[in-house]
Motif scaffolding. Structure first.
Motif, PDB file in Angstrom:
ATOM      1  N   GLY A   1       0.798  -1.223   0.000  1.00  0.00           N
ATOM      2  CA  GLY A   1       0.000   0.000   0.000  1.00  0.00           C
ATOM      3  C   GLY A   1       0.828   1.268   0.000  1.00  0.00           C
ATOM      4  O   GLY A   1       0.474   2.268  -0.646  1.00  0.00           O
ATOM      5  N   ALA A   2       1.959   1.261   0.719  1.00  0.00           N
ATOM      6  CA  ALA A   2       2.820   2.439   0.742  1.00  0.00           C
ATOM      7  C   ALA A   2       3.390   2.714  -0.638  1.00  0.00           C
ATOM      8  O   ALA A   2       3.527   3.867  -1.063  1.00  0.00           O
ATOM      9  CB  ALA A   2       3.947   2.242   1.759  1.00  0.00           C
ATOM     10  N   VAL A   3       3.730   1.640  -1.361  1.00  0.00           N
ATOM     11  CA  VAL A   3       4.254   1.785  -2.718  1.00  0.00           C
ATOM     12  C   VAL A   3       3.185   2.368  -3.640  1.00  0.00           C
ATOM     13  O   VAL A   3       3.445   3.295  -4.418  1.00  0.00           O
ATOM     14  CB  VAL A   3       4.738   0.423  -3.250  1.00  0.00           C
ATOM     15  N   VAL A   4       1.976   1.816  -3.555  1.00  0.00           N
ATOM     16  CA  VAL A   4       0.888   2.279  -4.423  1.00  0.00           C
ATOM     17  C   VAL A   4       0.577   3.748  -4.158  1.00  0.00           C
ATOM     18  O   VAL A   4       0.366   4.535  -5.095  1.00  0.00           O
ATOM     19  CB  VAL A   4      -0.366   1.406  -4.224  1.00  0.00           C
ATOM     20  N   ALA A   5       0.571   4.138  -2.885  1.00  0.00           N
ATOM     21  CA  ALA A   5       0.292   5.543  -2.550  1.00  0.00           C
ATOM     22  C   ALA A   5       1.342   6.468  -3.166  1.00  0.00           C
ATOM     23  O   ALA A   5       1.010   7.544  -3.685  1.00  0.00           O
ATOM     24  CB  ALA A   5       0.264   5.708  -1.034  1.00  0.00           C
ATOM     25  N   ASN A   6       2.585   6.047  -3.109  1.00  0.00           N
ATOM     26  CA  ASN A   6       3.654   6.850  -3.702  1.00  0.00           C
ATOM     27  C   ASN A   6       3.474   6.973  -5.206  1.00  0.00           C
ATOM     28  O   ASN A   6       3.489   8.079  -5.767  1.00  0.00           O
ATOM     29  CB  ASN A   6       5.005   6.197  -3.377  1.00  0.00           C
TER      30      ASN A   6
ATOM     31  N   SER B   1      12.473  -0.345  -7.623  1.00  0.00           N
ATOM     32  CA  SER B   1      12.405   0.045  -6.211  1.00  0.00           C
ATOM     33  C   SER B   1      13.778   0.221  -5.588  1.00  0.00           C
ATOM     34  O   SER B   1      13.957   0.994  -4.647  1.00  0.00           O
ATOM     35  CB  SER B   1      11.655  -1.020  -5.399  1.00  0.00           C
ATOM     36  N   GLU B   2      14.764  -0.525  -6.080  1.00  0.00           N
ATOM     37  CA  GLU B   2      15.975  -0.788  -5.303  1.00  0.00           C
ATOM     38  C   GLU B   2      17.017   0.327  -5.365  1.00  0.00           C
ATOM     39  O   GLU B   2      17.282   0.905  -6.426  1.00  0.00           O
ATOM     40  CB  GLU B   2      16.615  -2.092  -5.794  1.00  0.00           C
TER      41      GLU B   2
ATOM     42  N   LEU C   1      13.931   2.149  -2.110  1.00  0.00           N
ATOM     43  CA  LEU C   1      14.147   1.124  -1.093  1.00  0.00           C
ATOM     44  C   LEU C   1      15.637   0.801  -0.966  1.00  0.00           C
ATOM     45  O   LEU C   1      16.254   0.280  -1.894  1.00  0.00           O
ATOM     46  CB  LEU C   1      13.378  -0.149  -1.459  1.00  0.00           C
ATOM     47  N   THR C   2      16.214   1.092   0.180  1.00  0.00           N
ATOM     48  CA  THR C   2      17.619   0.804   0.408  1.00  0.00           C
ATOM     49  C   THR C   2      17.813  -0.678   0.735  1.00  0.00           C
ATOM     50  O   THR C   2      17.132  -1.225   1.591  1.00  0.00           O
ATOM     51  CB  THR C   2      18.176   1.653   1.559  1.00  0.00           C
TER      52      THR C   2
ATOM     53  N   PRO D   1       8.885  -9.385  -2.894  1.00  0.00           N
ATOM     54  CA  PRO D   1       7.875  -9.623  -3.921  1.00  0.00           C
ATOM     55  C   PRO D   1       6.603  -8.809  -3.730  1.00  0.00           C
ATOM     56  O   PRO D   1       5.970  -8.393  -4.711  1.00  0.00           O
ATOM     57  CB  PRO D   1       7.594 -11.126  -3.789  1.00  0.00           C
ATOM     58  N   THR D   2       6.217  -8.558  -2.479  1.00  0.00           N
ATOM     59  CA  THR D   2       5.024  -7.744  -2.239  1.00  0.00           C
ATOM     60  C   THR D   2       5.253  -6.300  -2.680  1.00  0.00           C
ATOM     61  O   THR D   2       4.355  -5.658  -3.235  1.00  0.00           O
ATOM     62  CB  THR D   2       4.636  -7.809  -0.750  1.00  0.00           C
ATOM     63  N   ILE D   3       6.453  -5.790  -2.442  1.00  0.00           N
ATOM     64  CA  ILE D   3       6.802  -4.449  -2.918  1.00  0.00           C
ATOM     65  C   ILE D   3       6.764  -4.421  -4.447  1.00  0.00           C
ATOM     66  O   ILE D   3       6.253  -3.464  -5.058  1.00  0.00           O
ATOM     67  CB  ILE D   3       8.180  -4.036  -2.380  1.00  0.00           C
ATOM     68  N   MET D   4       7.280  -5.467  -5.071  1.00  0.00           N
ATOM     69  CA  MET D   4       7.220  -5.565  -6.530  1.00  0.00           C
ATOM     70  C   MET D   4       5.777  -5.545  -7.019  1.00  0.00           C
ATOM     71  O   MET D   4       5.448  -4.875  -8.016  1.00  0.00           O
ATOM     72  CB  MET D   4       7.922  -6.848  -6.987  1.00  0.00           C
TER      73      MET D   4
END
Length: 626
Positions: A67-72, A182-183, A202-203, A600-603
């Protein structure tokens, strides 16, 4: 001084036991972590909006790893308005320190789920009530705030199989660019390879500190014929030092990575302590047009002009769908919930499971013992240099190995090892609480290790055949659903874990570990004493007693083509039978990936966000219900 007082207050609110409170270093480290952020980190915490507008273009449910990724990503479109609803609050100083990750579990940052007592196939028998704890993040950043920060992507064959199942666009070749997007990898020898990148939010890096046993672990792997390699690279089979979502010695959750840098975007509102209770759906058109949620002891509604995105996780997402009339018709009818779309929501629950507490003893004082590292010098090293034992994830090494049941003709191992230079007794009372281990079993098996030098391997089954389900207990949105993982209903799952245990013993027997006098801890569980030690029957008994998961629930809103009778969402993550609704989180995985699930969830969050942009830019937002 005020920030340090706040930090100490936060520790008190965590209700940590008196033994832990006696350790002065965590207190100092917590206070100085706040000082670090104020001095060196330009990113402040996200703003918890007080006034929510009546309508947004997109409403996102859940501010966790997806969700944080999608919001961004959605708020990158300046003409779109986005609301992110999170049931929990913000991260705190304790959750930022890698070595203290265990203290976030069973705190206010945790939903504190538990599995249902087992049926015909027993599991969790050494736990109170025969129930395993299932921590899930109830906090901005979700379970990326509670986990051990392990960065693993899974195996290329996982994703290629997803596509073979009819999920077009989800092959390894298709998803790798989203991992790279992301990376921000800060280990130069990794960042220069085609399988890693820099510059993302994402660090990712190896922790700056580890014990001598981490090197022994890599050497042991080589003795057994495995390569020391980047398991996120071309091939997965092998041993490596853990890569983690760590930034300057502190946790890099998805909230820190994706939300703090954009906290001042005017088109993004973040509302914390806002628990969604139901989707608002037009029963005639079956279009989702908003959500109902509870905040500040009141119920509220908010409308979505374009879409609602459900990112509440593999437990929360199916619960909200079923409460809203989307789920198995027979189950919903039993509870008197009108059925709007008959789908197998909550089915196909999958998790990585193994044997906890597989402990080995060494002679040298080289393991991670809490009392050894609660010193002023350790605290100062963390404060001043962002290094030292407090930066450890706990899991120093990872390995992907092949049991005799694996198909060795392809690079698709069936067993994962998490290597830790400590044991369950390193912080006995805390670990006993986290695992819900019975006093009988803890006092008999692990308390005798109080002063011993120990290390642990957690053997995890990567692709279980057994699967479970999630169902509602009632129509009360605040009552937790029933979680039945159905562990070990397939005997092959037990057999593979048992082979993993034998490989773990082979690691202990290598010269790399024998130079430290490594040997297995042999006190049997009280419930397994009638079996001879190291027989298949003994290990099956242990697995069914000290059943251990590192909390990777997935697949309860399965992605699949419209020809798949078990599918809940299509390959563009749209929920079948309704419009204006997508699910973007770990619940959409058709099958669980071979490795830790956070990356994978972030992906999935990255790829799902692009799908939304593509669909709306191409005027597909008003598609007909299929």
């Amino acid at each position: 001084m005020a920030t340090i007082i706040t930090a100490v207050s936060n520790i008190a609110n965590f209700a940590i036991n008196p033994v832990t409170l006696a350790g002065i270093v965590p207190l100092i480290a917590v206070g100085m972590t706040v000082f670090q952020y104020s001095t060196f980190d330009p990113e402040s915490h996200p703003i918890n909006v007080k006034q929510i507008l009546p309508e947004y273009d997109f409403v996102i449910i859940g501010g966790g790893s997806a969700g944080a990724v999608v919001a961004n990503r959605l708020s990158e479109m300046s003409n779109w308005t986005v609301l992110l609803l999170e049931a929990g609050g913000d991260e705190n100083e304790i959750s930022d320190i890698p070595a203290l990750s265990g203290y976030t579990q069973l705190s206010d940052l945790d939903w504190k789920y538990q599995t249902a007592p087992p049926g015909d196939s027993p599991y969790c028998l050494a736990m109170v009530g025969d129930q395993c704890n299932w921590p899930r993040g109830k906090v901005l950043g979700g379970s990326s705030v509670l986990n051990a920060m392990i960065y693993v992507r899974g195996n290329r064959h996982d994703y290629d199989n997803w596509e073979k199942m009819g999920n077009t666009g989800w092959s390894w070749e298709n998803v790798l660019p989203y991992f790279l997007k992301s990376e921000d990898n800060r280990n130069p020898y990794l960042a220069k390879t085609p399988y890693h990148s820099t510059g993302g939010y994402l660090t990712v890096q190896e922790p700056p500190w580890h014990t001598p046993l981490a090197v022994a672990f890599l050497q042991a792997g080589m003795e057994l014929g495995y390569e020391n390699r980047d398991v996120n690279g071309e091939k997965q089979t092998g041993f490596m030092i853990s890569q983690g979502t760590i930034r300057r010695g502190s946790r890099c959750s998805t909230a820190k990575a994706f939300l703090r840098p954009i906290r001042l975007r005017q088109n993004l509102h973040i509302a914390m302590f806002a628990q969604v209770t139901k989707l608002m759906i037009n029963p005639q058109t079956k279009r989702v047009y908003g959500v109902k949620f509870a905040r500040n002891k009141r119920f509220h509604k908010v409308r979505a002009r374009k879409e609602v995105i459900l990112s509440a996780g593999a437990i929360g997402s199916p619960q909200i769908l079923m409460l809203s009339g989307i789920g198995p018709a027979d189950h919903l009818q039993e509870l008197g919930i009108p059925v709007l779309s008959d789908l197998k929501v909550g089915h196909n629950l999958q998790d990585h499971v193994g044997l906890g507490g597989l402990t080995f003893i060494v002679n040298a004082p080289i393991t991670f013992q809490k009392n050894r590292f609660q010193t002023l010098s350790v605290g100062l090293e963390y404060i001043m240099n962002e290094r030292g034992p407090l930066t450890t994830q706990g899991v120093e090494g990872l390995a992907f190995v092949n049991t005799k049941y694996a198909n060795k003709s392809i690079d698709w191992p069936d067993m994962q090892f998490h290597f830790a230079p400590s044991s369950i007794n390193s912080d006995g009372e805390q670990i006993k609480k986290i695992t819900a281990l019975r006093d009988r079993d803890y006092n008999t098996v692990y308390k005798p290790l109080k002063d011993a030098e120990t290390w642990t391997i957690l053997p995890l089954l990567l692709r279980p055949k057994s699967s479970g389900w999630i169902r509602l207990q009632s129509t009360n949105p605040f009552q937790y659903p029933i979680i039945n993982p159905n562990y070990f209903t397939h005997k092959e799952d037990i057999d593979i874990i048992t082979e993993g245990i034998r490989i773990a013993h082979a690691i202990s027997n290598t010269s790399a570990f024998q130079r430290f006098g490594s040997r297995p801890h042999r006190i049997p569980f009280p419930g397994c004493r009638n079996f001879e030690w190291d027989t298949d029957e003994y290990w099956e008994c242990c697995i069914r007693h000290f059943t251990f998961t590192i909390y990777h629930p997935t697949s309860t809103c399965k992605m699949g083509p419209d020809t798949d009778p078990d599918a809940v969402v299509d390959p563009r993550l749209r929920v079948y039978g309704v419009s204006g609704l997508r699910v973007i989180d770990a619940s959409i995985m058709p099958n669980i990936v071979s490795g830790n699930t956070n990356a994978p969830t972030i992906m999935i969050g990255e790829k799902g966000s692009d799908m939304i942009k593509e669909d709306w830019m191409n005027n597909y937002g008003n598609e007909q219900i299929r």
